[in-house]
Motif scaffolding. Sequence first.
Motif: not given
Length: 357
Positions: A140-147
């Motif tokens: 389960v990895y997290t990723a930046k929702a937006h940049r």
Amino acid sequence: MNLGADLSPLSADLRPASRQGLSVVVPVFNEAGGLARLHERISTVARRLKAERGLVCEVVYVDDGSRDDTLKIAGQLPAADLDIQIVSLSRNFGKEAALIAGLDHARLGAVMFMDGDGQHSPDLIDTLVHHWIDGGYDVVYTAKAHRKHESALRRFAVRSFYSLINWGARQKIPEDAGDFRLLSPRAAAALRQLPERNRFFKGLASWIGFRQMRVDYEPEPRAHGNTTFSLGGLIGLSIEGLTSFSVAPLRLASWLGLMFALVALLYGVWILWETWIYGRSVPGYPSIMVGLMVVGGIQLMIIGIVGEYIGKILSEIKARPIYFIAEHSVRTSADHSKTAPDSRPDAKPDSTRSAAE
Ligand code: UDP
Ligand code: MG
């Protein structure tokens, strides 16, 4: 001879997920300012997980050669809600090495990685655990929702990096994925089996496969201090990622070489044509100079790319340890300060894993 690794339920730990526990690995480098607060937040979540799911947690702080009071403060943190392991490296080896040291010392089944500067919110731990235990996901990895807050140039650089690294790759590395992630017991076991010394963590965690799940999040502002990653450091990590994950740059070099050879051939034919048919033999100093410089530049670039890969081979065959442990302590909620017996069956002794730095 068996050349793969069987991590199916048939040969793995059959206890239900929540019985296997969760080790939270936190690399810390000069984080004295915010460590106590972070530990408080992790403890609150651990208490909740224990009460709601019966999930036992431990936290592994890997002190990556901090020059401030990080180690001293870590030694005074209360182990009331969860066990605390403190692994202190002999010098600053870099975050990737610290993560591996944490993975090697994690004593419980599942392993989670999070930054020690408060940017990875401990409140998200519940969500990651939920996807692992209730959803049956392995990574389960997290990723930046937006940049949105990043410059156009940086966004372009990130996009180009991922297109290059994923070019022709069977298992794509998800864009924007961070190091904040949870690995199920078998995913953690898979990661421990990878032999390479040059490690690009995000890439490897995705390469192992299994069921993967993305969770979007907004990184919090750093609790204190400044980021330790400079532009040069990020470029270094990108080259590390590229060269350890794909041969795309080599392939690009071959294509470029082929293209230039083709253009040169056509140009050669044209010159012969001009000389024989029109009887013109052009002095052509500028075109020779330009051609020479362009081709020379490209050759140097390609030699550089090949050099990167040769450097990688060199550091792999040197087989140096990835890190050295200077001190290691474990404190459980029951007893206080004793040296750690590693209870994981496949645990390796300190500093037998290795690599190049
Ligand atoms: N870190 C580390 N060793 C290093 C540099 C950083 O263990 O040589 C840790 C640092 O303490 C933090 C995490 O890695 O917990 C991320 O570092 P940082 O916040 O500087 O990076 P960023 O969030 O800007 O990517
Ligand atoms: Mg940070």
